[in-house]
Design an enzyme around this catalytic site. Structure first.
Site, PDB file in Angstrom:
ATOM      1  N   LYS A  85       0.818  -1.214   0.000  1.00  8.37           N
ATOM      2  CA  LYS A  85       0.000   0.000   0.000  1.00  8.37           C
ATOM      3  C   LYS A  85       0.853   1.265   0.000  1.00  8.37           C
ATOM      4  O   LYS A  85       0.332   2.374  -0.155  1.00  8.37           O
ATOM      5  CB  LYS A  85      -0.951  -0.016   1.195  1.00  8.37           C
ATOM      6  N   LYS A 131       3.431   4.596   5.640  1.00  9.48           N
ATOM      7  CA  LYS A 131       4.420   3.530   5.484  1.00  9.48           C
ATOM      8  C   LYS A 131       5.477   3.921   4.455  1.00  9.48           C
ATOM      9  O   LYS A 131       6.646   3.557   4.571  1.00  9.48           O
ATOM     10  CB  LYS A 131       3.739   2.218   5.076  1.00  9.48           C
TER      11      LYS A 131
END
Length: 635
Positions: free
Chosen positions: A405, A417
């Site tokens: 993702k 992230k």
């Protein structure tokens, strides 16, 4: 029959055998023409010939065994007892009366072993026959006449023969057709399963192919569904301990079996080289990936394994599990939050871990979309705290768990992230520690993932909720993901973002239908499938190997390196300071992340959420006054 009565019968039978075999030996030695003097000489020693063997048999516990379960050890006891008694009789009789031929002693020894051995085997055969006539045994058909099938067959024959009967095997290999394995024949190929089941009245099918791919298992399960048999399966190679197969490991066919991928071949020497004898710390050690990393690491003999996590229950559970499996391994459970910089620094300063696996993170996309500040604190600043602590403690390697993702993110979770990856890349340029990140997609059965949710919905009678009919995701098993993370750590030189080969994406609606069928129900009839629409931050398709700049192969066929742009340290520092000092309102966090990650494009639902707060961008420039600043921070 009473135990004492059976004991008396055995003693009387053995006495008769040992008394007769010397005479039988004489008849064979002299081909039926035995001089009467030999009979007279032998008859004078009959009491000794009977008493000595019976006493020896007693000391060898031939009368204290359950012969219905006789095996190799019992056969060896019979051979040993007869050998000892024959040597004693030879010493007593031949030395005092050398006239009897020596061949008689040898023949008598051989006949005793054969007749007494056959009598005990006969007890087992009679018991086995008696039980089979009394009980309704399950007729078992094993799919796979390989090593795993042989192990299961052996257990059925030797341990479960009272309740299960092995009918035969199914295998597609031509050379195995009509061959025998443990007394059972290979009866046909996978396409003939239904015919074999009907012909031999099979009750249960066992799929014993732990190395087979998901497509093969899917075809076999499809054939098995045409029968009314219960179907069990040997777990995939990832779930097996030391590749050993046992009957207790059999379980119902699950979705993991239908999606099973080729086994990962690890360079165990290379992996163990940076873990064995080292202090290893795992953050998020109570989570799905973190706990599996701990299980894999524990097998590689680290000096100390440090379990760091925020949830005390999950840390307690993995600690207890590892203590039982590895009682000699020093394990240090620690309750701490990666967002607490001072606490993390104190832990690293005291324990000085040499290798760090950072898996602690917020991962639920819709939740983080509504609470982006929490995603920033945990995923970005939590990573920063642990990475800097590892640098100060002089750790040798730092491996961060990332996600697919993070590629062209449309969610706050994915964007945070990606920023965490940037932090790791930046740390590698100024630290002696090897900082790397590892990206992969969804793992089957992880906490909060779609499969446990589907199972709960099926148990409740449905419906199963799927966001979109075209939704696709990459999947791998938790053990496979953990093993590849360990291998990536061994390949690290510093600064890489490794990408794991996730295989082909799978449609979520197909997984839902498979789970319904595996539960013995019919999709759209017994259990409805309801499409609810995309949620904020979600993509229809995740990107993994098609990273922004492509990938480069490594020495391992399932691990790649993403070719990403180098980190602009000054811009990263400015952006981090801005995030850290901001009031961290949801809308502001999203806009800051957009400036920090150029490829971050919130999806329509997230944009709608922003517009409800700020209004349309083209009509309300005042609320987007930070855009100029964000543009200057683009990396």
């Amino acid at each position: 029959m009473p135990r004492k009565f059976i004991l008396v019968l055995l003693v009387m039978f053995d006495a008769l055998v040992v008394a007769m075999t010397p005479y039988l030996g004489l008849l064979i030695r002299f081909e039926g023409n035995v001089d009467s003097q030999y009979y007279q000489m032998l008859s004078s020693y009959i009491p000794v010939i009977i008493i000595v063997p019976l006493v020896v048999f007693y000391f060898f516990k031939l009368y204290h065994r359950l012969w219905r379960y006789a095996g190799i050890s019992e056969l060896l006891a019979i051979v040993g007892a007869n050998t000892v008694s024959s040597v004693m009789l030879f010493s007593l009789i031949y030395l005092s009366m050398p006239g009897l031929p020596r061949t008689m002693y040898f023949l008598s020894w051989a006949f005793n072993i054969f007749i007494i051995g056959m009598s005990r085997v006969g007890v087992r055969v009679l018991y086995y026959w008696n039980q089979n006539t009394k009980r309704n045994t399950d007729n078992i058909l094993i799919v796979g006449a390989g090593d795993a099938g042989a192990m299961i067959a052996r257990e059925i024959k030797h341990r479960y023969y009272e309740t299960k009967k092995l009918i035969g095997f199914i295998d597609d290999a031509r050379y195995k057709q009509n061959q025998l394995l443990f007394g059972a024949k290979v009866l046909g190929t996978c396409k003939e399963i239904r015919e074999v089941v009907v012909k031999y009245k099979v009750n249960e099918i066992i799929i014993a192919m732990p190395s087979a791919g998901g497509s093969v298992i899917r075809e076999i399960v499809h054939e098995c569904k045409k029968t009314k048999c219960s179907v069990k399966i040997v777990p995939g190679i990832f779930e097996l301990i030391d590749s050993k197969v046992s009957f207790q490991q059999l379980r119902n066919v699950d979705l993991e079996d239908l999606l099973r991928r080729d086994p990962v071949e690890l360079d165990m020497k290379q992996v163990a080289s940076y873990i064995c004898g080292k202090r290893v710390l795992v953050t998020g050690a109570g989570g799905s990936i973190g706990s599996e990393l701990c299980r894999q690491i524990a097998k590689m003999s680290p000096k100390t394994l440090i379990l760091l996590g925020k949830g005390e229950n999950s840390i307690f559970e993995i600690h207890q599990e590892l203590r039982i499996k590895h009682p000699d391994l020093p394990i240090e459970p620690i309750i701490a939050d990666v967002r607490d910089r001072e606490r993390i620094d104190a832990i690293f300063s005291e324990l000085k871990p040499r290798v760090v696996f950072h898996s602690a993170a917020h991962k639920h996309v819709p939740l983080m979309e509504k609470q982006p500040a929490e995603a920033v604190r945990n995923n970005i600043f939590g990573t920063k705290n642990v990475a800097e602590a590892a640098d100060r403690a002089g750790s040798e390697a730092f491996v961060m768990i990332s996600t697919d993702k993070a590629v062209n993110p449309t969610s706050v979770m994915g964007a945070t992230k990606r920023v965490a990856e940037l932090i790791v890349q930046n740390m590698s340029t100024k630290s002696a520690t090897k900082f790397v990140a590892v990206r992969f997609g969804n793992v089957l059965g992880s906490r909060g993932s779609v499969i446990p949710l589907f199972k709960k919905q099926i148990a409740m009678g449905g419906p199963i909720t799927v966001t979109h009919p075209d939704m696709q995701r990459y999947f791998m098993t938790i053990p496979e993901a953990a093993q590849l993370v360990l291998q990536a750590g061994a390949l690290a030189k510093g600064g890489e973002v490794f990408v794991l080969d996730m295989g082909k994406p799978v449609k979520i609606v197909d997984m839902a239908r498979d789970l319904i069928e595996l539960s013995g129900l019919n999709p759209d009839k017994d259990i409805k499938i309801k499409f609810t629409g995309l949620r904020p931050g979600e993509k229809l398709f995740e990107e993994l190997l098609t990273a922004e700049e492509g990938t480069t192969s490594t020495k391992h066929e399932k691990i790649y390196i993403a070719n990403l742009k180098s980190v602009n340290k000054e811009n990263l520092l400015k952006a981090m300071n801005k995030l850290d000092s901001a009031t961290l309102e949801p809308e502001e966090v999203v806009r800051l992340l957009q400036g920090l990650v150029l490829t971050y494009k919130p999806n329509l639902l997230t944009n709608k959420m922003l517009e409800q707060k700020f209004g349309p961008k083209e009509h309300n420039n005042q609320n987007y006054q930070s855009d100029a600043l964000l543009s200057s921070l683009n990396l």
